[in-house]
Write a protein that holds these residues in place. Sequence first.
Motif, PDB file in Angstrom:
ATOM      1  N   ALA A   1      14.046 -53.951 -13.479  1.00 12.69           N
ATOM      2  CA  ALA A   1      12.669 -54.363 -13.749  1.00 12.69           C
ATOM      3  C   ALA A   1      12.356 -54.325 -15.251  1.00 12.69           C
ATOM      4  O   ALA A   1      11.463 -55.027 -15.710  1.00 12.69           O
ATOM      5  CB  ALA A   1      11.692 -53.457 -12.995  1.00 12.69           C
ATOM      6  N   CYS A   2      13.098 -53.519 -15.996  1.00 17.38           N
ATOM      7  CA  CYS A   2      12.868 -53.359 -17.437  1.00 17.38           C
ATOM      8  C   CYS A   2      13.817 -54.213 -18.280  1.00 17.38           C
ATOM      9  O   CYS A   2      13.422 -54.763 -19.301  1.00 17.38           O
ATOM     10  CB  CYS A   2      13.056 -51.901 -17.841  1.00 17.38           C
ATOM     11  N   TRP A   3      15.058 -54.278 -17.866  1.00 21.86           N
ATOM     12  CA  TRP A   3      16.123 -54.934 -18.641  1.00 21.86           C
ATOM     13  C   TRP A   3      16.320 -56.331 -18.069  1.00 21.86           C
ATOM     14  O   TRP A   3      17.179 -56.562 -17.230  1.00 21.86           O
ATOM     15  CB  TRP A   3      17.393 -54.110 -18.559  1.00 21.86           C
ATOM     16  N   LYS A   4      15.510 -57.265 -18.537  1.00 21.47           N
ATOM     17  CA  LYS A   4      15.467 -58.617 -17.976  1.00 21.47           C
ATOM     18  C   LYS A   4      16.759 -59.396 -18.196  1.00 21.47           C
ATOM     19  O   LYS A   4      17.131 -60.205 -17.366  1.00 21.47           O
ATOM     20  CB  LYS A   4      14.286 -59.392 -18.561  1.00 21.47           C
ATOM     21  N   ASP A   5      17.450 -59.166 -19.305  1.00 23.71           N
ATOM     22  CA  ASP A   5      18.690 -59.902 -19.582  1.00 23.71           C
ATOM     23  C   ASP A   5      19.918 -59.003 -19.440  1.00 23.71           C
ATOM     24  O   ASP A   5      20.899 -59.136 -20.168  1.00 23.71           O
ATOM     25  CB  ASP A   5      18.642 -60.563 -20.956  1.00 23.71           C
ATOM     26  N   ARG A   6      19.852 -58.109 -18.481  1.00 24.36           N
ATOM     27  CA  ARG A   6      20.959 -57.177 -18.238  1.00 24.36           C
ATOM     28  C   ARG A   6      22.247 -57.955 -17.947  1.00 24.36           C
ATOM     29  O   ARG A   6      22.235 -58.888 -17.151  1.00 24.36           O
ATOM     30  CB  ARG A   6      20.616 -56.279 -17.061  1.00 24.36           C
ATOM     31  N   PRO A   7      23.351 -57.556 -18.583  1.00 27.22           N
ATOM     32  CA  PRO A   7      24.613 -58.246 -18.299  1.00 27.22           C
ATOM     33  C   PRO A   7      24.982 -58.133 -16.824  1.00 27.22           C
ATOM     34  O   PRO A   7      24.665 -57.163 -16.157  1.00 27.22           O
ATOM     35  CB  PRO A   7      25.633 -57.485 -19.157  1.00 27.22           C
ATOM     36  N   ALA A   8      25.651 -59.158 -16.334  1.00 26.54           N
ATOM     37  CA  ALA A   8      26.053 -59.192 -14.926  1.00 26.54           C
ATOM     38  C   ALA A   8      27.114 -58.133 -14.657  1.00 26.54           C
ATOM     39  O   ALA A   8      27.793 -57.646 -15.577  1.00 26.54           O
ATOM     40  CB  ALA A   8      26.607 -60.572 -14.589  1.00 26.54           C
TER      41      ALA A   8
ATOM     42  N   VAL B   1      23.163 -48.531 -19.524  1.00 30.74           N
ATOM     43  CA  VAL B   1      21.726 -48.293 -19.411  1.00 30.74           C
ATOM     44  C   VAL B   1      21.256 -47.293 -20.455  1.00 30.74           C
ATOM     45  O   VAL B   1      20.260 -47.518 -21.142  1.00 30.74           O
ATOM     46  CB  VAL B   1      21.354 -47.829 -17.985  1.00 30.74           C
ATOM     47  N   ARG B   2      21.956 -46.161 -20.594  1.00 30.58           N
ATOM     48  CA  ARG B   2      21.563 -45.155 -21.591  1.00 30.58           C
ATOM     49  C   ARG B   2      21.586 -45.750 -22.993  1.00 30.58           C
ATOM     50  O   ARG B   2      20.673 -45.535 -23.781  1.00 30.58           O
ATOM     51  CB  ARG B   2      22.510 -43.948 -21.500  1.00 30.58           C
ATOM     52  N   ARG B   3      22.598 -46.539 -23.282  1.00 29.14           N
ATOM     53  CA  ARG B   3      22.710 -47.181 -24.603  1.00 29.14           C
ATOM     54  C   ARG B   3      21.550 -48.153 -24.817  1.00 29.14           C
ATOM     55  O   ARG B   3      20.931 -48.169 -25.872  1.00 29.14           O
ATOM     56  CB  ARG B   3      24.046 -47.898 -24.725  1.00 29.14           C
ATOM     57  N   TRP B   4      21.241 -48.972 -23.814  1.00 31.42           N
ATOM     58  CA  TRP B   4      20.179 -49.959 -23.939  1.00 31.42           C
ATOM     59  C   TRP B   4      18.811 -49.295 -24.128  1.00 31.42           C
ATOM     60  O   TRP B   4      18.008 -49.736 -24.934  1.00 31.42           O
ATOM     61  CB  TRP B   4      20.163 -50.864 -22.711  1.00 31.42           C
ATOM     62  N   LEU B   5      18.562 -48.225 -23.391  1.00 33.48           N
ATOM     63  CA  LEU B   5      17.273 -47.544 -23.486  1.00 33.48           C
ATOM     64  C   LEU B   5      17.096 -46.757 -24.779  1.00 33.48           C
ATOM     65  O   LEU B   5      15.987 -46.625 -25.276  1.00 33.48           O
ATOM     66  CB  LEU B   5      17.082 -46.597 -22.295  1.00 33.48           C
TER      67      LEU B   5
ATOM     68  N   LEU C   1      11.333 -47.879 -23.680  1.00 32.32           N
ATOM     69  CA  LEU C   1      10.943 -46.587 -23.096  1.00 32.32           C
ATOM     70  C   LEU C   1       9.591 -46.705 -22.390  1.00 32.32           C
ATOM     71  O   LEU C   1       9.402 -46.154 -21.303  1.00 32.32           O
ATOM     72  CB  LEU C   1      10.906 -45.500 -24.165  1.00 32.32           C
ATOM     73  N   ALA C   2       8.663 -47.429 -23.009  1.00 28.91           N
ATOM     74  CA  ALA C   2       7.335 -47.602 -22.396  1.00 28.91           C
ATOM     75  C   ALA C   2       7.444 -48.355 -21.071  1.00 28.91           C
ATOM     76  O   ALA C   2       6.795 -47.977 -20.078  1.00 28.91           O
ATOM     77  CB  ALA C   2       6.409 -48.340 -23.365  1.00 28.91           C
ATOM     78  N   ALA C   3       8.265 -49.388 -21.024  1.00 30.16           N
ATOM     79  CA  ALA C   3       8.444 -50.151 -19.784  1.00 30.16           C
ATOM     80  C   ALA C   3       9.100 -49.283 -18.718  1.00 30.16           C
ATOM     81  O   ALA C   3       8.712 -49.325 -17.541  1.00 30.16           O
ATOM     82  CB  ALA C   3       9.292 -51.393 -20.059  1.00 30.16           C
ATOM     83  N   PHE C   4      10.071 -48.478 -19.120  1.00 28.73           N
ATOM     84  CA  PHE C   4      10.740 -47.588 -18.174  1.00 28.73           C
ATOM     85  C   PHE C   4       9.755 -46.542 -17.648  1.00 28.73           C
ATOM     86  O   PHE C   4       9.726 -46.255 -16.449  1.00 28.73           O
ATOM     87  CB  PHE C   4      11.942 -46.916 -18.843  1.00 28.73           C
TER      88      PHE C   4
END
Length: 160
Positions: free
Chosen positions: A149-156, A45-49, A11-14
Amino acid sequence: MTMKEEIIARLAAFRAEMTREGVAAAIIPQTDPHLGEYIADHWQVRRWLSGFTGSAGTLVITDREAFLWTDSRYFLQAAQQLEGTTITLMKEGLPETPGITPYLISHLVKGATVGIDGLLFSSTAVAQLRSSLEKHGLKLNAHFSPIDACWKDRPALPDA
């Protein structure tokens, strides 16, 4: 780092990206560009955040607070999964719970910008949101998508 600490850090990074782009509040739905309910990992995205794993719910992040709107099917699950994350559960359908747009209108200062990833909303929804916000002196940035920019290992993106 615990999962709750990871959520707080995410959340802070977002929020840092929000500040960088001049966005006072962001709306993050649980959907994909096809407006599907059951979506590929890339679009979670909502789940990850938030850490909330239910299939229905919308996350709203402001510079100081975060809220998850979900319906009665998920009240218990959301309360458990959000505990300790600084995200407040907003129970949709209850008389005391405002909708997302009325909440933003009543809590943001005139001239503030709300950010959304316009790919995740229908054109009608974007037009309605823009109109509602503008009537109250707020702006809409429908091209706000700083998640990479926040989720560095985001699935493809899925290839099928």
